[in-house]
Motif scaffolding. Structure first.
Motif, short mmCIF file in Angstrom:
data_model
loop_
_atom_site.label_atom_id
_atom_site.label_comp_id
_atom_site.label_asym_id
_atom_site.label_seq_id
_atom_site.Cartn_x
_atom_site.Cartn_y
_atom_site.Cartn_z
N GLY A 38 0.81 -1.25 -0.23
CA GLY A 38 0.00 -0.08 0.11
C GLY A 38 0.99 1.37 0.06
O GLY A 38 1.35 1.40 0.82
N LEU A 39 0.67 2.02 -0.79
CA LEU A 39 1.40 3.20 -1.21
C LEU A 39 0.81 4.57 -1.16
O LEU A 39 0.98 5.60 -1.70
CB LEU A 39 2.08 3.16 -2.47
N GLY A 40 -0.17 4.56 -0.02
CA GLY A 40 -0.83 5.77 0.22
C GLY A 40 -0.28 6.61 1.32
O GLY A 40 0.99 6.84 1.22
N GLY A 41 -1.08 7.12 2.20
CA GLY A 41 -0.31 8.15 3.10
C GLY A 41 0.61 7.49 3.90
O GLY A 41 1.57 8.19 4.31
N LEU A 42 0.29 6.17 4.52
CA LEU A 42 1.23 5.60 5.28
C LEU A 42 2.58 5.08 4.33
O LEU A 42 3.72 5.43 4.48
CB LEU A 42 0.77 4.54 5.87
N GLY A 43 2.10 4.36 3.45
CA GLY A 43 3.27 3.73 2.59
C GLY A 43 4.19 4.54 1.88
O GLY A 43 5.56 4.44 1.71
N PHE A 63 -2.02 -1.14 -6.49
CA PHE A 63 -3.05 -1.28 -7.50
C PHE A 63 -3.29 0.19 -8.17
O PHE A 63 -3.90 0.34 -9.37
CB PHE A 63 -3.79 -2.19 -7.53
N ASP A 64 -3.24 1.17 -7.22
CA ASP A 64 -3.89 2.54 -7.25
C ASP A 64 -3.41 3.53 -8.23
O ASP A 64 -1.97 3.45 -8.25
CB ASP A 64 -4.34 2.87 -6.15
N ARG A 65 -3.94 4.39 -8.71
CA ARG A 65 -3.31 5.74 -9.55
C ARG A 65 -3.64 6.92 -8.46
O ARG A 65 -4.44 6.81 -7.50
CB ARG A 65 -4.07 5.78 -10.64
N VAL A 66 -2.87 7.61 -8.65
CA VAL A 66 -2.72 8.93 -7.85
C VAL A 66 -4.11 9.73 -8.20
O VAL A 66 -4.33 10.06 -9.24
CB VAL A 66 -1.46 9.80 -7.89
N ASP A 67 -4.90 10.21 -7.36
CA ASP A 67 -6.05 11.05 -7.70
C ASP A 67 -5.89 12.35 -6.65
O ASP A 67 -5.27 12.29 -5.64
CB ASP A 67 -7.32 10.47 -7.64
N VAL A 68 -6.79 13.27 -7.00
CA VAL A 68 -6.69 14.51 -6.10
C VAL A 68 -7.04 14.30 -4.64
O VAL A 68 -6.55 15.11 -3.82
CB VAL A 68 -7.78 15.61 -6.69
N THR A 69 -7.82 13.55 -4.36
CA THR A 69 -7.97 13.11 -2.92
C THR A 69 -6.84 12.67 -2.20
O THR A 69 -6.93 12.51 -0.83
CB THR A 69 -9.33 12.11 -2.71
N HIS A 105 5.54 -3.65 -7.93
CA HIS A 105 4.43 -4.59 -8.38
C HIS A 105 3.15 -3.83 -8.30
O HIS A 105 2.48 -3.43 -7.16
CB HIS A 105 4.29 -5.77 -7.32
N THR A 106 2.91 -3.46 -9.43
CA THR A 106 1.59 -2.72 -9.70
C THR A 106 0.37 -3.72 -9.75
O THR A 106 -0.16 -4.19 -10.89
CB THR A 106 1.62 -1.96 -11.22
N CYS A 107 -0.01 -4.08 -8.73
CA CYS A 107 -1.06 -5.04 -8.52
C CYS A 107 -1.93 -4.77 -7.34
O CYS A 107 -1.29 -4.29 -6.25
CB CYS A 107 -0.70 -6.48 -8.67
N LYS A 108 -3.08 -5.60 -6.99
CA LYS A 108 -3.86 -5.50 -5.62
C LYS A 108 -3.30 -6.68 -4.91
O LYS A 108 -3.10 -8.08 -5.28
CB LYS A 108 -5.11 -5.75 -5.85
N VAL A 109 -2.73 -6.37 -3.66
CA VAL A 109 -2.08 -7.46 -2.73
C VAL A 109 -3.21 -7.99 -2.17
O VAL A 109 -4.33 -7.62 -1.66
CB VAL A 109 -1.15 -6.63 -1.68
N CYS A 115 2.47 -13.60 -0.03
CA CYS A 115 3.67 -14.14 0.13
C CYS A 115 4.70 -14.48 -0.82
O CYS A 115 5.98 -14.09 -0.68
CB CYS A 115 3.37 -15.53 0.74
N THR A 116 4.26 -14.49 -2.11
CA THR A 116 5.15 -14.34 -3.31
C THR A 116 5.77 -12.85 -3.32
O THR A 116 6.77 -12.97 -3.92
CB THR A 116 4.16 -14.79 -4.49
N LEU A 117 4.80 -11.81 -3.36
CA LEU A 117 5.19 -10.52 -3.64
C LEU A 117 6.28 -10.34 -2.70
O LEU A 117 7.45 -9.67 -2.86
CB LEU A 117 4.13 -9.60 -3.56
N PHE A 118 6.32 -10.52 -1.23
CA PHE A 118 6.96 -10.08 -0.16
C PHE A 118 8.18 -11.26 0.26
O PHE A 118 8.73 -10.88 1.25
CB PHE A 118 6.38 -9.67 0.74
N ARG A 119 8.32 -12.13 -0.56
CA ARG A 119 9.12 -13.44 -0.08
C ARG A 119 10.74 -12.72 -0.46
O ARG A 119 11.03 -11.84 -0.95
CB ARG A 119 9.16 -14.58 -1.11
N GLY A 120 11.39 -12.84 0.93
CA GLY A 120 12.65 -12.30 1.01
C GLY A 120 13.16 -11.25 1.87
O GLY A 120 14.17 -10.71 2.11
N CYS A 121 11.89 -10.59 2.16
CA CYS A 121 11.77 -9.42 2.85
C CYS A 121 11.78 -9.63 4.49
O CYS A 121 11.26 -10.35 4.96
CB CYS A 121 10.50 -8.68 2.72
N GLN A 122 12.84 -9.06 4.84
CA GLN A 122 12.90 -9.17 6.64
C GLN A 122 11.87 -8.49 7.33
O GLN A 122 11.55 -9.19 8.13
CB GLN A 122 14.46 -8.33 6.92
#
Length: 216
Positions: A38-43, A63-69, A105-109, A115-122
């Motif tokens: 998630g790459l919104g306010g927190l990410g 997966f999302d695009r930047v919008d005015v909100t 990864h431009t996709c919905k988690v 687990c596939t997306l984040f495999r290898g992350c500490q």
């Protein structure tokens, strides 16, 4: 890819990080792999802070695009409107440190791919908006990636004191950052200062974990 100014090279930037962070600390940051779901306010803010630390590999998923909100609290600007958040964020991160490994990864988690997306992350930072998605990610990663620690956000809405936002160890491989109470579903709103404070708590906990510290 952003091209560094001729006056700047990788060795110069790395030496600057060593000067500020210490050689041993920087060695640990450079060798680390951290995921952000998630790459919104927190990410988006977490990613910027970790890039400034010089974390060697950042796995970014949204997966999302930047919008005015998004502009009032997320790390995006007017020229980014309409772009995928993954693309808009990496453009910025490469201007901070173009020599880090940014895996996008431009996709919905989901429970099927997390687990596939984040495999290898500490460490993986949970940075979703909805409670059910937060719960899904935490349970999926803790069950499926036994060597991965999760740092999640829980309560950063409203206009309360920033001092109410804290970091706590919920269990062995799960940390929660936030006030644990506020909820945008209750109409409390999301304000940039409190969201950024919570993101900083998450990034700070990641930093501590990478340095071998297990207590907030």
């Amino acid at each position: 890819m952003w091209e560094a100014d001729k006056a700047m090279d990788r060795e110069t930037l790395e030496q600057a990080l060593i000067t500020r962070h210490g050689a041993e600390n920087q060695k640990k940051f450079a060798a680390a792999s951290v995921g952000i779901a998630g790459l919104g306010g927190l990410g988006s803010h977490i990613a910027v802070l970790l890039a400034r630390l010089g974390v060697g590999r950042l796995v970014l998923a949204d997966f999302d695009r930047v919008d005015v909100t998004n502009l009032h609290r997320q790390h995006y600007f007017l020229p980014h409107l309409g772009q995928y958040k993954t693309e808009a964020l990496v453009q910025q991160l490469r201007q901070i440190n173009p020599w880090l490994d940014y895996e996008v990864h431009t996709c919905k988690v989901s429970a099927d791919n997390a687990c596939t997306l984040f495999r290898g992350c500490q460490v993986v930072c949970e940075a979703f908006d909805k409670a059910e998605e937060k719960a899904m990610l935490v349970s999926t990663l803790l069950a499926g990636l036994p060597d991965t620690t999760v740092v999640a956000g829980s309560g950063m809405g409203g206009t309360g004191s920033a001092n109410a936002i804290r970091t706590q160890k919920a269990m062995g491989r799960l940390y929660l950052c936030g006030d644990g109470e506020s909820d945008i579903a209750l109409g409390q709103g999301l304000m940039a200062p409190r969201v950024a404070v919570c993101a900083s708590h998450q990034a700070t906990m990641v930093m501590q974990l990478l340095l071998g510290k297990s207590e907030p």
